[in-house]
Design a protein around this motif. Structure first.
Motif, PDB file in Angstrom:
ATOM      1  N   ALA A 109     -22.884   0.389 -18.653  1.00 40.36           N
ATOM      2  CA  ALA A 109     -22.487   0.288 -20.066  1.00 40.36           C
ATOM      3  C   ALA A 109     -22.137  -1.160 -20.411  1.00 40.36           C
ATOM      4  N   ALA A 110     -21.382  -1.810 -19.522  1.00 37.17           N
ATOM      5  CA  ALA A 110     -21.009  -3.213 -19.751  1.00 37.17           C
ATOM      6  C   ALA A 110     -22.248  -4.107 -19.712  1.00 37.17           C
ATOM      7  N   MET A 111     -23.177  -3.807 -18.772  1.00 38.00           N
ATOM      8  CA  MET A 111     -24.405  -4.587 -18.691  1.00 38.00           C
ATOM      9  C   MET A 111     -25.243  -4.417 -19.960  1.00 38.00           C
ATOM     10  N   MET A 112     -25.275  -3.199 -20.494  1.00 34.04           N
ATOM     11  CA  MET A 112     -26.031  -2.949 -21.725  1.00 34.04           C
ATOM     12  C   MET A 112     -25.494  -3.813 -22.870  1.00 34.04           C
ATOM     13  N   VAL A 113     -24.190  -3.850 -23.019  1.00 34.53           N
ATOM     14  CA  VAL A 113     -23.566  -4.688 -24.051  1.00 34.53           C
ATOM     15  C   VAL A 113     -23.934  -6.153 -23.831  1.00 34.53           C
ATOM     16  N   ALA A 114     -23.834  -6.610 -22.571  1.00 32.30           N
ATOM     17  CA  ALA A 114     -24.149  -8.011 -22.252  1.00 32.30           C
ATOM     18  C   ALA A 114     -25.618  -8.323 -22.525  1.00 32.30           C
ATOM     19  N   PHE A 115     -26.505  -7.372 -22.218  1.00 34.14           N
ATOM     20  CA  PHE A 115     -27.942  -7.564 -22.491  1.00 34.14           C
ATOM     21  C   PHE A 115     -28.181  -7.658 -24.000  1.00 34.14           C
ATOM     22  N   PHE A 116     -27.562  -6.756 -24.776  1.00 29.62           N
ATOM     23  CA  PHE A 116     -27.738  -6.774 -26.235  1.00 29.62           C
ATOM     24  C   PHE A 116     -27.315  -8.130 -26.820  1.00 29.62           C
ATOM     25  N   ARG A 117     -26.279  -8.729 -26.232  1.00 26.00           N
ATOM     26  CA  ARG A 117     -25.801 -10.018 -26.746  1.00 26.00           C
ATOM     27  C   ARG A 117     -26.816 -11.127 -26.550  1.00 26.00           C
ATOM     28  N   VAL A 118     -27.678 -10.961 -25.522  1.00 25.35           N
ATOM     29  CA  VAL A 118     -28.634 -12.017 -25.174  1.00 25.35           C
ATOM     30  C   VAL A 118     -30.018 -11.738 -25.762  1.00 25.35           C
ATOM     31  N   ASP A 119     -30.449 -10.470 -25.701  1.00 25.95           N
ATOM     32  CA  ASP A 119     -31.829 -10.132 -26.072  1.00 25.95           C
ATOM     33  C   ASP A 119     -31.882  -8.664 -26.516  1.00 25.95           C
TER      34      ASP A 119
END
Lengths: 150, 150
Positions: A109-119
Motif C-alpha cells: 500500500a505504501a509502495m503504491m502511494v510512492a509509485f503514484f507520486r512518481v508515475d
C-alpha cells in the motif's frame, strides 16, 4: 529502463522460486478452506502477471530522480513476499504467515502511494497487487482460524 | 535517513526471519561439513551485524539522487537472501541453494560497486558482506559435494 526491468524481474523471480520449492501438497489439500478459495491454477497465473507488471512499474519509477522512497518500499515488499510462501507452505506456520501477509499488505500500500507520486501508470499497475493481497489475506486468515487444531 | 534505515532494516528483518523459522537442526548436524565450518553461534552474530550495517549503507545511498541502480540491486540481493535459508534449511535443496547463493554473490558484488559510486562509506560497509558470502558459498559448495548421497 530494460536493465531496471530485468533487475526487478530477477528480484521477483527469487520470490516466485519459493512457489516452486514449496508447493501446496497434501497438507494444503487437507486444510479447511473458505468457499471463496480460488482453484489452484489461479495462483501461479495471478502471481506471474503481478510479478511482471510490478517489475515493469518499478522500472518506470526507477527512471525518475526522487524515486528512492518508492524503490526502498519495493525492496521491503519483495523481501516480505519471498518470506511468505516458505512460512506458510514450508513451515505450515499459519499465524506467522498472517503476520507476514499483513506487513506485506502495508508495504505494498505504501509502495503504491510512492509509485503514484512518481508515475501515474506505475501506481495504477500496483492496484491489482493490493487487491490480490487483500484476497490472499482473507484466505490466510480463514485458513488460520479454521485449522487451529491441525 | 532514519526512515530509509528503518525500511531497509525491515526488509532485512524479513530475510532474518527465515533463520528463525528454518533453524539448523538434526539434519544439519548430521551433514558432513568441512573443517572451516564456523561454530553455530557465529552465524546469527555475523548476519545480525551484516543486516544492520548494510541497511545503514543503503540508507546513506538513498539520500543521493542517482541512487536508483544501487537500490534496485539492494532489492535483488535482499530477495535472494530471503530465499536462500528456506531452500537450504527448509527444503534441504543443497544444489539449488548453491545456485541461489551464487546469484546472491553476484548481486551483492554489483551492489557494492553501485554503492561505491554513490558513497564511499556505503561501499566499504558492503565488503564484509561479500567476504562472508564467499565463505558461505565455499561452505554450501562443500556441504553439497560431500553429501550427495543423503
Amino acid at each position: 529502463m530494460l536493465t531496471y526491468f530485468l533487475l526487478f524481474l530477477a528480484a521477483s523471480a527469487a520470490a516466485a522460486a519459493t512457489g516452486i520449492i514449496f508447493k501446496p501438497g497434501a497438507w494444503y489439500e487437507g486444510l479447511t478452506r473458505p468457499g471463496f478459495t480460488p482453484p489452484n491454477w489461479v495462483f501461479p497465473v495471478a502471481w506471474s502477471y503481478l510479478y511482471v507488471s510490478v517489475a515493469y512499474a518499478a522500472a518506470r519509477v526507477a527512471g525518475y530522480d526522487g524515486a528512492q522512497m518508492a524503490l526502498a518500499l519495493f525492496a521491503v515488499q519483495i523481501a516480505l513476499n519471498t518470506l511468505w510462501t516458505p512460512v506458510f507452505f514450508g513451515a505450515h506456520r499459519l499465524g506467522f504467515g498472517m503476520l507476514v501477509l499483513s506487513l506485506l499488505w502495508v508495504a505494498v500500500a505504501a509502495m503504491m502511494v510512492a509509485f503514484f507520486r512518481v508515475d501515474l501508470i506505475a501506481g495504477l499497475l500496483v492496484i491489482p497487487y493490493i487487491v490480490w493481497l487483500s484476497l490472499a489475506g482473507a484466505l490466510n486468515w480463514r485458513v488460520w482460524r479454521d485449522n487451529r487444531t491441525t
